[in-house]
Design a protein around this motif. Structure first.
Motif, PDB file in Angstrom:
ATOM      1  N   LYS A  52     -16.127  11.064   0.209  1.00  0.00           N
ATOM      2  CA  LYS A  52     -17.393  10.642  -0.385  1.00  0.00           C
ATOM      3  C   LYS A  52     -18.408  10.316   0.700  1.00  0.00           C
ATOM      4  O   LYS A  52     -18.254   9.350   1.438  1.00  0.00           O
ATOM      5  N   THR A  67      -4.430  -6.296  -0.849  1.00  0.00           N
ATOM      6  CA  THR A  67      -5.325  -5.156  -1.026  1.00  0.00           C
ATOM      7  C   THR A  67      -4.866  -4.029  -0.123  1.00  0.00           C
ATOM      8  O   THR A  67      -4.108  -4.245   0.829  1.00  0.00           O
ATOM      9  N   ARG A  68      -5.326  -2.838  -0.412  1.00  0.00           N
ATOM     10  CA  ARG A  68      -4.951  -1.686   0.413  1.00  0.00           C
ATOM     11  C   ARG A  68      -5.544  -1.821   1.816  1.00  0.00           C
ATOM     12  O   ARG A  68      -6.660  -2.330   1.974  1.00  0.00           O
ATOM     13  N   PRO A  73      -7.557   4.527   0.569  1.00  0.00           N
ATOM     14  CA  PRO A  73      -8.772   4.048  -0.109  1.00  0.00           C
ATOM     15  C   PRO A  73      -8.410   3.187  -1.317  1.00  0.00           C
ATOM     16  O   PRO A  73      -7.346   3.364  -1.923  1.00  0.00           O
ATOM     17  N   ASP A  74      -9.288   2.253  -1.661  1.00  0.00           N
ATOM     18  CA  ASP A  74      -9.018   1.315  -2.756  1.00  0.00           C
ATOM     19  C   ASP A  74      -8.692   2.001  -4.073  1.00  0.00           C
ATOM     20  O   ASP A  74      -7.903   1.502  -4.861  1.00  0.00           O
ATOM     21  N   ASP A  75      -9.298   3.152  -4.332  1.00  0.00           N
ATOM     22  CA  ASP A  75      -9.091   3.827  -5.611  1.00  0.00           C
ATOM     23  C   ASP A  75      -7.993   4.897  -5.549  1.00  0.00           C
ATOM     24  O   ASP A  75      -7.855   5.701  -6.462  1.00  0.00           O
ATOM     25  N   TRP A  76      -7.196   4.899  -4.495  1.00  0.00           N
ATOM     26  CA  TRP A  76      -6.154   5.920  -4.334  1.00  0.00           C
ATOM     27  C   TRP A  76      -5.026   5.689  -5.340  1.00  0.00           C
ATOM     28  O   TRP A  76      -4.511   4.581  -5.449  1.00  0.00           O
ATOM     29  N   PRO A  77      -4.630   6.734  -6.065  1.00  0.00           N
ATOM     30  CA  PRO A  77      -3.528   6.571  -7.032  1.00  0.00           C
ATOM     31  C   PRO A  77      -2.166   6.703  -6.339  1.00  0.00           C
ATOM     32  O   PRO A  77      -1.962   7.594  -5.521  1.00  0.00           O
ATOM     33  N   ASP A 110       0.820  -1.205   0.000  1.00  0.00           N
ATOM     34  CA  ASP A 110       0.000   0.000   0.000  1.00  0.00           C
ATOM     35  C   ASP A 110       0.858   1.262   0.000  1.00  0.00           C
ATOM     36  O   ASP A 110       0.597   2.207  -0.746  1.00  0.00           O
TER      37      ASP A 110
END
Length: 146
Positions: free
Chosen positions: A132, A105-106, A110-114, A92
């Motif tokens: 969000k 997984t992270r 957040p999962d969608d973090w670049p 991560d």
């Protein structure tokens, strides 16, 4: 003591550290990452910390490197299940892919973090953050910690 190990030998070395009666490093106490962008072809480092209770709390570090453009290191979760979350955190924060990990997984971002925030090439500040569905109450309505 630090052992520098080629990535393809990491799992056999970890198994020997655990199973050899003369070594008996029963615990992997952590995995951390380091990013050295100036080290060509070995920019990313994974550092494993092992502990032998049998031999009076002896400790050893194992360091593995991989290039930035091929950030793959085999997972040692099959040998040391305690490395599970440590490898996830290292992925991560640094982007090292632990091949064979059961659930990479992270866990912090957040999962969608670049990107991977602990890398030296990660931008400092100025990153727009969108919460969000979350709200931040006004200061006079926030919980007191005193």
């Amino acid at each position: 003591m630090t052992l520098y190990v080629r990535r393809e030998l990491l799992v056999p070395v970890a198994r020997a550290l655990r199973d050899d009666p003369a070594l008996r490093f029963e615990m992997c106490t952590g995995v951390s990452g380091v990013h050295y962008p100036q080290e060509s072809r070995r920019e990313l480092h994974a550092v494993y910390h092992f502990l032998s209770i049998t031999h009076g709390s002896k400790r050893i570090r194992v360091e593995v490197t991989c290039p930035d453009d091929d950030p793959h290191i085999p997972s040692i979760v099959e040998v040391y299940p305690s490395a599970d979350w440590h490898e996830r955190e290292t992925w991560d924060m640094f982007g090292i892919q632990f091949d064979g990990h059961p659930a990479l997984t992270r866990i912090l971002m957040p999962d969608d973090w670049p990107g991977h925030p602990q890398r030296k090439d990660y931008p400092l500040g100025g990153i727009p953050v969108e919460y969000k569905g979350a709200t931040v109450p006004p200061p006079d309505q926030r919980r007191s910690y005193s």
